[in-house]
Write a protein that holds these residues in place. Structure first.
Motif, short mmCIF file in Angstrom:
data_model
loop_
_atom_site.label_atom_id
_atom_site.label_comp_id
_atom_site.label_asym_id
_atom_site.label_seq_id
_atom_site.Cartn_x
_atom_site.Cartn_y
_atom_site.Cartn_z
N GLU A 1 9.69 -9.32 21.13
CA GLU A 1 10.89 -10.15 20.98
C GLU A 1 11.31 -10.69 22.34
O GLU A 1 10.69 -10.42 23.36
N ASP A 2 12.40 -11.47 22.33
CA ASP A 2 13.04 -11.94 23.56
C ASP A 2 12.06 -12.67 24.49
O ASP A 2 12.01 -12.40 25.69
N ALA B 1 12.58 -0.30 23.02
CA ALA B 1 13.35 -1.06 22.02
C ALA B 1 14.71 -0.40 21.81
O ALA B 1 14.90 0.41 20.91
N TRP B 2 15.65 -0.75 22.66
CA TRP B 2 16.99 -0.14 22.59
C TRP B 2 17.65 -0.36 21.24
O TRP B 2 18.32 0.54 20.72
N SER B 3 17.49 -1.54 20.67
CA SER B 3 18.18 -1.85 19.42
C SER B 3 17.59 -1.08 18.23
O SER B 3 18.23 -0.98 17.18
N VAL B 4 16.40 -0.54 18.39
CA VAL B 4 15.73 0.19 17.31
C VAL B 4 15.99 1.69 17.45
O VAL B 4 16.34 2.36 16.47
N ASP B 5 15.79 2.25 18.64
CA ASP B 5 15.93 3.69 18.85
C ASP B 5 16.51 3.92 20.24
O ASP B 5 15.78 4.02 21.22
N GLU B 6 17.82 4.03 20.29
CA GLU B 6 18.50 4.17 21.58
C GLU B 6 18.16 5.49 22.26
O GLU B 6 17.97 5.53 23.49
N SER C 1 14.71 5.28 23.85
CA SER C 1 14.75 4.38 25.01
C SER C 1 15.39 5.06 26.21
O SER C 1 14.87 4.98 27.33
#
Length: 233
Positions: free
Chosen positions: A140-141, A189-194, A197
């Motif tokens: 992403e991004d 992937a912070w938005s998936v598994d903080e 991460s």
């Protein structure tokens, strides 16, 4: 090429996720079940009618003769076979194509350590080197390859075990195999598994190494591409 297929993969179309280890596919007007060893979400990669590529087993006794190997993500090939990273790591070590393993030998796979089983153990001039492999298919991004694509308690356990290995005087590394051609750099992937991460940052501070490499994916096989820069503080 480090991991050539016995014969080129066959193109088909994805129909649906049938069971945890099974997908329904279509080729030449015929629908049939194929095996997948990827139990992750494969976020955004499995679209009804999307192009996929299947390998075929030479074993006539196998119940599902085809295995899902590659998907097409808007024109980019993405490898989804989760056994690829460990096999690619082994071949890359043997061929001398991986940074950080010079002089290492005695490659052992699936070795128990503590309460975990880590993917590889090598012996080198600096002692033991533990390696855990991860398959990366989420990008992403604008080209950031990220792991994981779903919450992973098992992956979190591996991070802590690698950190414990470093505390005991060994080397430890994570081999992130980016099987997505759009990946330009790597980060968690912070938005998936903080929690994963955050823990990844913590174990890197303790000395766990991170090796992120792009895999060159094609229906003929998989090769090792360039090492990717890390998006880490």
């Amino acid at each position: 090429m480090l991991l050539p297929f016995a014969k080129p993969c066959e193109e088909a179309r994805f129909v649906s996720r049938h069971k945890r280890f099974t997908v329904l596919v279509e080729r030449g007007g015929e629908r049939f079940a194929a095996h997948t060893n990827n139990t992750g979400s494969m976020l955004g990669l499995l679209r009804p009618g999307g192009r996929i590529w299947l390998s075929e087993s030479a074993n006539p006794a196998r119940k599902l003769r085809h295995t899902l190997e590659i998907t097409d993500f808007h024109g980019t090939l993405v490898g989804v076979n989760t056994s690829t990273p460990l096999r690619l790591l082994r071949r890359a070590v043997e061929a001398g194509r991986l940074e950080g393993v010079a002089g290492c030998e005695g490659f052992r796979a699936e070795v128990a350590r503590g309460n975990s089983r880590l993917d590889a153990l090598l012996e080198g001039p600096r002692g033991r080197l533990w390696v855990e492999c991860k398959n990366v298919t989420l990008v992403e991004d604008g080209g950031v390859a990220m792991f994981p694509d779903a919450v992973t308690e098992r992956g979190l356990k591996h991070l802590r075990e690698l950190a414990a290995a470093v505390e005991d005087g060994d080397r430890a590394a994570l081999f992130f195999c980016v099987q997505h051609g759009d990946g330009r750099c790597f980060g968690p992937a912070w938005s998936v598994d903080e929690e994963y991460s955050r823990t990844l940052y913590e174990v890197v501070d303790k000395g766990v190494e991170v090796w992120a490499y792009r895999a060159l994916v094609s229906p003929r096989g998989i090769d090792l591409g360039e090492r990717l820069p890390l998006v880490l503080p």
